[in-house]
Write a protein that holds these residues in place. Structure first.
Motif, mmCIF file in Angstrom:
data_model
loop_
_atom_site.group_PDB
_atom_site.id
_atom_site.type_symbol
_atom_site.label_atom_id
_atom_site.label_comp_id
_atom_site.label_asym_id
_atom_site.label_seq_id
_atom_site.Cartn_x
_atom_site.Cartn_y
_atom_site.Cartn_z
ATOM 1 N N LEU A 227 0.819 -1.210 0.000
ATOM 2 C CA LEU A 227 0.000 0.000 0.000
ATOM 3 C C LEU A 227 0.853 1.261 0.000
ATOM 4 O O LEU A 227 0.455 2.294 -0.515
ATOM 5 C CB LEU A 227 -0.952 0.002 1.197
ATOM 6 C CG LEU A 227 -2.087 -1.030 1.105
ATOM 7 C CD1 LEU A 227 -2.925 -1.008 2.377
ATOM 8 C CD2 LEU A 227 -2.950 -0.778 -0.108
ATOM 9 N N SER A 228 2.058 1.146 0.570
ATOM 10 C CA SER A 228 2.962 2.314 0.598
ATOM 11 C C SER A 228 3.685 2.502 -0.737
ATOM 12 O O SER A 228 4.386 3.489 -0.923
ATOM 13 C CB SER A 228 3.998 2.144 1.711
ATOM 14 O OG SER A 228 4.893 1.091 1.371
ATOM 15 N N GLY A 229 3.513 1.540 -1.658
ATOM 16 C CA GLY A 229 4.163 1.640 -2.962
ATOM 17 C C GLY A 229 5.493 0.915 -3.047
ATOM 18 O O GLY A 229 6.137 0.918 -4.084
ATOM 19 N N ARG A 230 5.903 0.267 -1.960
ATOM 20 C CA ARG A 230 7.176 -0.473 -1.976
ATOM 21 C C ARG A 230 7.020 -1.799 -2.706
ATOM 22 O O ARG A 230 5.965 -2.397 -2.705
ATOM 23 C CB ARG A 230 7.633 -0.749 -0.542
ATOM 24 C CG ARG A 230 8.097 0.494 0.158
ATOM 25 C CD ARG A 230 8.994 0.133 1.349
ATOM 26 N NE ARG A 230 9.382 1.344 2.024
ATOM 27 C CZ ARG A 230 8.890 1.721 3.195
ATOM 28 N NH1 ARG A 230 8.011 0.972 3.825
ATOM 29 N NH2 ARG A 230 9.288 2.850 3.750
ATOM 30 N N GLU A 231 8.131 -2.220 -3.303
ATOM 31 C CA GLU A 231 8.143 -3.507 -3.992
ATOM 32 C C GLU A 231 8.884 -4.536 -3.159
ATOM 33 O O GLU A 231 9.963 -4.265 -2.664
ATOM 34 C CB GLU A 231 8.827 -3.368 -5.362
ATOM 35 C CG GLU A 231 8.047 -2.527 -6.328
ATOM 36 C CD GLU A 231 8.651 -2.528 -7.719
ATOM 37 O OE1 GLU A 231 9.506 -3.392 -8.024
ATOM 38 O OE2 GLU A 231 8.266 -1.655 -8.507
ATOM 39 N N GLY A 232 8.282 -5.698 -3.021
ATOM 40 C CA GLY A 232 8.897 -6.786 -2.272
ATOM 41 C C GLY A 232 9.205 -7.958 -3.181
ATOM 42 O O GLY A 232 9.276 -7.811 -4.417
ATOM 43 N N PRO A 233 9.355 -9.150 -2.604
ATOM 44 C CA PRO A 233 9.686 -10.342 -3.384
ATOM 45 C C PRO A 233 8.648 -10.676 -4.466
ATOM 46 O O PRO A 233 9.003 -11.110 -5.551
ATOM 47 C CB PRO A 233 9.760 -11.463 -2.338
ATOM 48 C CG PRO A 233 9.983 -10.763 -1.034
ATOM 49 C CD PRO A 233 9.345 -9.417 -1.157
ATOM 50 N N ALA A 234 7.369 -10.451 -4.176
ATOM 51 C CA ALA A 234 6.328 -10.754 -5.168
ATOM 52 C C ALA A 234 6.484 -9.850 -6.397
ATOM 53 O O ALA A 234 6.314 -10.292 -7.533
ATOM 54 C CB ALA A 234 4.939 -10.590 -4.555
ATOM 55 N N ALA A 235 6.834 -8.595 -6.174
ATOM 56 C CA ALA A 235 7.043 -7.660 -7.289
ATOM 57 C C ALA A 235 8.259 -8.073 -8.109
ATOM 58 O O ALA A 235 8.226 -8.025 -9.349
ATOM 59 C CB ALA A 235 7.206 -6.238 -6.772
ATOM 60 N N ALA A 236 9.307 -8.498 -7.436
ATOM 61 C CA ALA A 236 10.507 -8.964 -8.150
ATOM 62 C C ALA A 236 10.158 -10.167 -9.017
ATOM 63 O O ALA A 236 10.594 -10.266 -10.171
ATOM 64 C CB ALA A 236 11.618 -9.302 -7.161
ATOM 65 N N VAL B 56 4.698 -5.773 -23.699
ATOM 66 C CA VAL B 56 4.397 -6.115 -22.305
ATOM 67 C C VAL B 56 4.642 -4.898 -21.425
ATOM 68 O O VAL B 56 5.669 -4.229 -21.547
ATOM 69 C CB VAL B 56 5.249 -7.318 -21.824
ATOM 70 C CG1 VAL B 56 4.994 -7.624 -20.354
ATOM 71 C CG2 VAL B 56 4.959 -8.546 -22.684
ATOM 72 N N ARG B 57 3.674 -4.646 -20.538
ATOM 73 C CA ARG B 57 3.777 -3.531 -19.599
ATOM 74 C C ARG B 57 3.459 -4.028 -18.199
ATOM 75 O O ARG B 57 2.618 -4.906 -18.030
ATOM 76 C CB ARG B 57 2.773 -2.431 -19.955
ATOM 77 C CG ARG B 57 3.041 -1.799 -21.284
ATOM 78 C CD ARG B 57 2.005 -0.724 -21.603
ATOM 79 N NE ARG B 57 2.546 0.155 -22.616
ATOM 80 C CZ ARG B 57 3.343 1.177 -22.374
ATOM 81 N NH1 ARG B 57 3.666 1.486 -21.164
ATOM 82 N NH2 ARG B 57 3.810 1.900 -23.349
ATOM 83 N N LEU B 58 4.129 -3.453 -17.210
ATOM 84 C CA LEU B 58 3.818 -3.721 -15.808
ATOM 85 C C LEU B 58 2.919 -2.602 -15.296
ATOM 86 O O LEU B 58 3.146 -1.432 -15.598
ATOM 87 C CB LEU B 58 5.106 -3.746 -14.964
ATOM 88 C CG LEU B 58 5.909 -5.029 -15.048
ATOM 89 C CD1 LEU B 58 7.301 -4.808 -14.469
ATOM 90 C CD2 LEU B 58 5.213 -6.166 -14.315
ATOM 91 N N TYR B 59 1.897 -2.979 -14.527
ATOM 92 C CA TYR B 59 0.953 -1.995 -14.002
ATOM 93 C C TYR B 59 0.660 -2.320 -12.543
ATOM 94 O O TYR B 59 0.431 -3.475 -12.197
ATOM 95 C CB TYR B 59 -0.332 -2.032 -14.839
ATOM 96 C CG TYR B 59 -1.273 -0.895 -14.542
ATOM 97 C CD1 TYR B 59 -1.051 0.373 -15.067
ATOM 98 C CD2 TYR B 59 -2.382 -1.086 -13.741
ATOM 99 C CE1 TYR B 59 -1.906 1.425 -14.805
ATOM 100 C CE2 TYR B 59 -3.243 -0.046 -13.470
ATOM 101 C CZ TYR B 59 -3.007 1.211 -14.005
ATOM 102 O OH TYR B 59 -3.855 2.246 -13.733
ATOM 103 N N ASP B 60 0.657 -1.306 -11.711
ATOM 104 C CA ASP B 60 0.411 -1.455 -10.271
ATOM 105 C C ASP B 60 -0.916 -2.177 -10.043
ATOM 106 O O ASP B 60 -1.960 -1.737 -10.510
ATOM 107 C CB ASP B 60 0.374 -0.061 -9.641
ATOM 108 C CG ASP B 60 0.262 -0.104 -8.128
ATOM 109 O OD1 ASP B 60 -0.047 -1.165 -7.557
ATOM 110 O OD2 ASP B 60 0.477 0.954 -7.517
ATOM 111 N N GLU B 61 -0.850 -3.275 -9.326
ATOM 112 C CA GLU B 61 -2.058 -4.066 -9.113
ATOM 113 C C GLU B 61 -2.555 -4.040 -7.669
ATOM 114 O O GLU B 61 -3.279 -4.939 -7.249
ATOM 115 C CB GLU B 61 -1.828 -5.512 -9.549
ATOM 116 C CG GLU B 61 -0.912 -6.269 -8.627
ATOM 117 C CD GLU B 61 -1.009 -7.774 -8.800
ATOM 118 O OE1 GLU B 61 -0.878 -8.478 -7.796
ATOM 119 O OE2 GLU B 61 -1.197 -8.251 -9.915
#
Length: 152
Positions: free
Chosen positions: A64-73, A91-96
């Motif tokens: 929720l704070s916008g940080r990326e963790g292991p799942a984002a990696a 291909v594009r990445l989009y905040d989910e």
């Protein structure tokens, strides 16, 4: 707004939800759930070809704070492997953030429970993700998210 079908991909550890838009890029709807593992990238590339997808939007799970963790990696790595199989800049990445929560809630409200919900929640999350990306593009006039470069 560019015309053409888009696919939305919600990458999970066990299943991958897939949604598609209409050719006008207005409305997203659930399409398929792909089992994660051997052959998953082949199936997603095939779906992109079958639907003549203009682009594939892959969900980027952030806190929720916008940080990326292991799942984002993991999502970034998966998106790069998928991008290697598709045309450049497809291909594009989009905040989910909250897409699965929103999908679960909608399915519950619609009376879909238990095992039936587990079968379609990934597709529904992909549709929520894709709809958010489509709406964002309509509001800003710019394609959603960030382009992913392919890697093998």
């Amino acid at each position: 707004m560019r015309n053409g079908v888009r696919l939305g991909i919600d990458v999970g550890t066990v299943r991958i939800g897939v949604a598609r838009s209409d050719p006008g890029g207005i409305l997203a709807s659930p399409l398929e759930t792909v089992r994660r593992g051997k052959g998953d990238l082949d199936r997603l590339a095939a779906l992109a070809g079958e639907h003549e997808a203009l682009e594939v939007v892959v969900g980027l799970p952030t806190s929720l704070s916008g940080r990326e963790g292991p799942a984002a990696a993991g999502a970034r790595e998966f998106a790069a492997r998928l991008a290697a199989r598709l045309p450049a800049e497809a291909v594009r990445l989009y905040d989910e953030r909250l897409t699965t929560v929103t999908a679960e809630s909608g399915l519950r409200a619609g009376g879909v429970h238990g095992r039936d919900r587990r079968k379609v929640v990934d597709q529904a999350a992909a549709a929520v993700l894709l709809q958010a990306a489509l709406d964002g593009e309509r509001l800003t006039g710019r394609p959603p998210g960030e382009i992913v470069r392919g890697s093998s």
